[in-house]
Write a protein that holds these residues in place. Structure first.
Motif, PDB file in Angstrom:
ATOM      1  N   VAL A  58     -15.985  45.066 -10.109  1.00  0.00           N
ATOM      2  CA  VAL A  58     -16.725  46.145 -10.427  1.00  0.00           C
ATOM      3  C   VAL A  58     -17.574  45.838 -11.325  1.00  0.00           C
ATOM      4  N   LEU A  59     -18.770  45.787 -11.173  1.00  0.00           N
ATOM      5  CA  LEU A  59     -19.649  45.469 -12.459  1.00  0.00           C
ATOM      6  C   LEU A  59     -20.908  46.280 -12.512  1.00  0.00           C
ATOM      7  N   LYS A  60     -21.107  46.944 -13.537  1.00  0.00           N
ATOM      8  CA  LYS A  60     -22.445  47.621 -13.704  1.00  0.00           C
ATOM      9  C   LYS A  60     -23.202  46.855 -14.588  1.00  0.00           C
ATOM     10  N   ASN A 116     -12.369  40.412 -15.402  1.00  0.00           N
ATOM     11  CA  ASN A 116     -12.120  41.744 -15.998  1.00  0.00           C
ATOM     12  C   ASN A 116     -13.530  42.396 -16.441  1.00  0.00           C
ATOM     13  N   LEU A 117     -14.443  41.908 -16.364  1.00  0.00           N
ATOM     14  CA  LEU A 117     -15.952  42.215 -16.661  1.00  0.00           C
ATOM     15  C   LEU A 117     -16.157  43.379 -15.923  1.00  0.00           C
ATOM     16  N   LYS A 118     -16.581  44.648 -16.606  1.00  0.00           N
ATOM     17  CA  LYS A 118     -17.140  45.956 -16.075  1.00  0.00           C
ATOM     18  C   LYS A 118     -18.534  46.171 -16.269  1.00  0.00           C
ATOM     19  N   HIS A 119     -18.667  45.792 -17.584  1.00  0.00           N
ATOM     20  CA  HIS A 119     -20.248  46.125 -17.738  1.00  0.00           C
ATOM     21  C   HIS A 119     -20.977  44.729 -18.544  1.00  0.00           C
ATOM     22  N   PHE A 148     -21.694  35.669 -13.549  1.00  0.00           N
ATOM     23  CA  PHE A 148     -21.009  36.741 -13.979  1.00  0.00           C
ATOM     24  C   PHE A 148     -20.353  37.628 -12.644  1.00  0.00           C
ATOM     25  N   LEU A 149     -21.063  37.709 -11.624  1.00  0.00           N
ATOM     26  CA  LEU A 149     -20.577  38.329 -10.469  1.00  0.00           C
ATOM     27  C   LEU A 149     -19.213  37.862  -9.818  1.00  0.00           C
ATOM     28  N   ASN A 150     -19.151  36.514 -10.197  1.00  0.00           N
ATOM     29  CA  ASN A 150     -18.015  35.540  -9.545  1.00  0.00           C
ATOM     30  C   ASN A 150     -16.689  36.274  -9.895  1.00  0.00           C
TER      31      ASN A 150
END
Length: 383
Positions: free
Chosen positions: A371-373, A339-342, A365-367
């Motif tokens: 969509v990750l900012k 669910n990580l977005k930021h 964390f990219l795993n």
């Protein structure tokens, strides 16, 4: 900038001028709101302005007693016991007179910042009992004492309190009760205390069923039985550890949305992986990792994994440095942050030019995050 009370006294004290005194013609409720912006010493001083103002302070809904701002003829040396005792006696007499002359109306807010010495503990007892008796809603108490102060038993069961902030001294931690039973309490802020010892129950906070915000700063120790935070309405939780803690912290908070963590991590266990948590912040201090480094890093990774449903995650640069001490542990204990977005990295300004994001942390964390900012946030040391 001039002090507000000085401006008020100067404005209203010009009796030789023919300007109409419009402020004194305001209704009592409005004047009391104005006076509530002052500390109690300044509010009492307004009685010299006119007969109209003389009795007003006696109905103040807020009381604010600050030892440092209390009037004294000269600056005193905190190490000079005789001078401190003289000021403490004067401060104590002032509080006694205020409580004696005040109208017996309910209190909204009470703030106390003071030294506490054995001969004067009864005064603090009396003030707190007075506040409880008069249905105080918000209470702030900062102690700078070299002796452990024991709060009156009635204080821990106050039914009117909605907000409570208690801060112990750096050299003398606060002693907490077996059970904190304030049914109306929504916000609790505790600093400088220990949960270790025979008189503390891990479930001490369960007696506050309406708690929404809980901030526990500078926890000095967690006992072998750990700490249990059981709060069904809790939405915001801050934990800060002043020393290495080996105990476990269990969290039962199905509505939790914000979680902040600093210091050396004990083991954190959740009843569920809290899908409700949106914002998570970790600031891990590196000096505490001199011993058992690998075990401490593994503990941190397991704690991070408990919050893998978060949408926004902030890490201090020191937290990133701790995680990269053992890259293999990061890879072996990789869980999806789906669910990580930021992802925000907080870096001190003097570090910002030479700080680089290690590849193992990015991969961690990219795993499975589509969509990750990622952004870097620099700040000054004193922020």
């Amino acid at each position: 900038m001039e002090d507000f009370s000085d401006v008020l006294l100067l404005t209203l004290g010009r009796r030789n001028m023919t300007v109409e005194d419009r402020i004194s013609k305001l209704p009592d409720d409005l004047l009391l709101k104005i006076m509530s912006l002052l500390n109690t010493k300044q509010a009492v001083q307004t009685c010299v302005l006119s007969k109209r103002w003389k009795p007003l302070w006696q109905s103040l809904p807020n009381l604010d007693f600050d030892f440092d701002t209390f009037p004294f003829q000269q600056e005193i040396d905190d190490e000079d016991k005789e001078e401190v005792e003289m000021k403490m006696c004067s401060f104590s007499n002032f509080i006694s007179q205020v409580l004696l002359r005040r109208c017996p109306t309910d209190l909204v807010k009470v703030c106390v910042q003071s030294h506490i010495y054995d001969p004067h503990c009864f005064l603090v007892d009396g003030l707190l009992c007075y506040a409880v008796k008069h249905n105080v809603q918000q209470l702030t108490f900062h102690s700078r004492s070299d002796c452990q102060y024991l709060f009156p038993e009635s204080f821990w069961t106050c039914q009117s309190l909605t907000s409570l902030e208690l801060k112990g001294s750096d050299w003398m931690p606060m002693k907490l009760p077996t059970l904190l039973a304030c049914l109306a309490l929504k916000s609790l802020h505790l600093s400088h205390f220990s949960t270790a010892g025979p008189n503390f129950e891990p479930t001490a906070f369960s007696g506050c069923p309406n708690l929404e915000t809980l901030q526990l700063f500078d926890i000095l120790a967690v006992g072998s039985e750990g700490l249990c935070i059981d709060a069904l309405k809790l939405t915001s939780l801050v934990l800060s550890f002043a020393s290495l803690c080996h105990g476990k912290v269990e969290i039962y908070a199905p509505r939790l949305t914000t979680f902040k963590y600093s210091g050396i991590p004990p083991i954190v266990c959740l009843t569920d992986h809290l899908a409700s948590v949106d914002d998570v912040y970790f600031d891990i201090k590196t000096p505490g990792f001199k011993r058992n480094e690998e075990e401490s890093v593994l503990r941190l990774i397991k704690t991070l994994n408990e919050f893998r449903h978060a949408k926004s995650l902030t890490l201090s640069s020191s937290t990133v440095q701790v995680l990269t001490k053992f890259p293999s542990l990061v890879g072996q204990n990789q869980f999806p942050f789906a669910n990580l977005k930021h992802l925000k990295i907080k870096v001190k300004k003097w570090q910002s030019k030479r700080f680089g994001m290690p590849a193992c942390i990015l991969n961690y964390f990219l795993n499975n995050s589509t969509v990750l900012k990622i952004c870097m946030d620099s700040f000054e040391d004193n922020e």
